[in-house]
Design a protein around this motif. Sequence first.
Motif, short mmCIF file in Angstrom:
data_model
loop_
_atom_site.label_atom_id
_atom_site.label_comp_id
_atom_site.label_asym_id
_atom_site.label_seq_id
_atom_site.Cartn_x
_atom_site.Cartn_y
_atom_site.Cartn_z
N TYR A 1 0.86 -1.18 0.00
CA TYR A 1 0.00 0.00 0.00
C TYR A 1 0.90 1.24 0.00
N TYR A 2 0.64 2.12 -0.93
CA TYR A 2 1.41 3.37 -0.99
C TYR A 2 0.44 4.51 -1.26
N MET B 1 1.62 -1.11 -6.08
CA MET B 1 0.38 -1.72 -6.57
C MET B 1 -0.80 -0.80 -6.31
N VAL B 2 -1.67 -0.68 -7.29
CA VAL B 2 -2.81 0.24 -7.18
C VAL B 2 -4.02 -0.39 -7.87
N LEU C 1 -6.80 4.09 -7.92
CA LEU C 1 -7.11 5.04 -8.98
C LEU C 1 -8.49 4.67 -9.51
N VAL C 2 -9.49 5.34 -8.98
CA VAL C 2 -10.87 4.99 -9.27
C VAL C 2 -11.64 6.26 -9.60
N GLY C 3 -12.49 6.18 -10.63
CA GLY C 3 -13.32 7.30 -11.00
C GLY C 3 -13.33 7.54 -12.49
N PRO C 4 -13.92 8.63 -12.95
CA PRO C 4 -13.91 8.97 -14.37
C PRO C 4 -12.50 9.37 -14.80
N PRO C 5 -12.23 9.38 -16.10
CA PRO C 5 -10.87 9.69 -16.57
C PRO C 5 -10.32 11.01 -16.02
N GLU C 6 -11.16 12.04 -15.93
CA GLU C 6 -10.66 13.33 -15.45
C GLU C 6 -10.23 13.26 -13.98
N ARG C 7 -10.94 12.45 -13.19
CA ARG C 7 -10.55 12.30 -11.78
C ARG C 7 -9.24 11.53 -11.65
N ALA D 1 -6.05 -4.47 -12.87
CA ALA D 1 -7.23 -4.53 -13.75
C ALA D 1 -7.22 -5.80 -14.60
N ARG D 2 -8.40 -6.20 -15.04
CA ARG D 2 -8.55 -7.43 -15.83
C ARG D 2 -9.25 -7.18 -17.17
#
Length: 343
Positions: A197-198, A222-223, A303-309, A329-330
């Motif tokens: 976790y970072y 890892m994110v 890193l979660v959300g719409p592209p701009e976020r 991601a998968r």
Amino acid sequence: MTADLKLGLQLGYWASKPPEYDWVGLARYAEDLGFDSVWTAESWGSDVFTPLAYLAVSTSRIRLGTGIAQMAARTPTATAMSAITLDHLSGGRVILGLGLSGPQVVEGWYGRPYPKPLARTREYVEVIRKVLRRETVTNDGEFYPLPYQGPDSSGLGKPLRTNLRPLRKDLPIILGAEGPKNVALTAEIADGWLPLYYVPERPEVYADQIAGAKDGFEITAMVHLAFTGAAQDDIEQALWPIKGALAFYVGGMGAKGANFHKNLMVRMGYEAEADHIQELFLDGKRDEAVMAVPTAFADEISLVGPPERIKERLVAWRESPVTTLLVTAREEETLRGLADLVL
């Protein structure tokens, strides 16, 4: 500060059976997008090296990382043999990620002693470096004596050197580490670090430990990655997988008084929440433990959300010492979306 972030794909370890999604095709797709590395893992099921050997045949440029190879699973010379062999098969693409795991796994699954983990790690890495340099390997250390000279020894052991010439004497060795002393050791003896976790907005958590790292030191963080709608409900829904993982690691991956993941969450400012998660999990209230994971903490390491976020969040990652974002991601479209923003 990282001028150019690299991207890695973490495929992890297999669960109850081999993955049903096309993990080989996903690795190829990541390579075509320009991802720098693909990683596998091991716990107490699938091993870390065999899937990478399969990927070595199926890819041509992407680096192949063990994230992580558990040290208790193999002697250092056996680990060196696997790394050298895979490095030849892949044309010099191996990143050797190592880690201790915890006492429950080391002693419960591998049947090896856990105490003195820092000294054990230092000795393990020293032996592997000797093998990579193709030295005649001797070691008079406490944990991995070579030749073995214990009370049950035959007395016939002799120092050896690898008969397969390593493709690279400087094959990179990176360590998975969480505790402050372990991270400081990593900065001293390794070529890179794999934090579980970072949080880029909290550089003070590890700043002192990595201050002495050598030039070229890689930090592969890892994110959890997911593109969603802009609504807060969409973002919170996408954070459930990371909350589930956090509840398991913080609550159940270790004993009540010996859980490094929980200790890390405490150092990041969530002591009361970490105590509550562990209490619920150990009481068998696993769903409640997941619900107790703070959304803010899950979001900080993701890193979660719409592209701009996500683009906005990437600013902090670029300003951090992290060199590679290792995503879980998968879906091809998710990898493509991140590559468009980063690469």
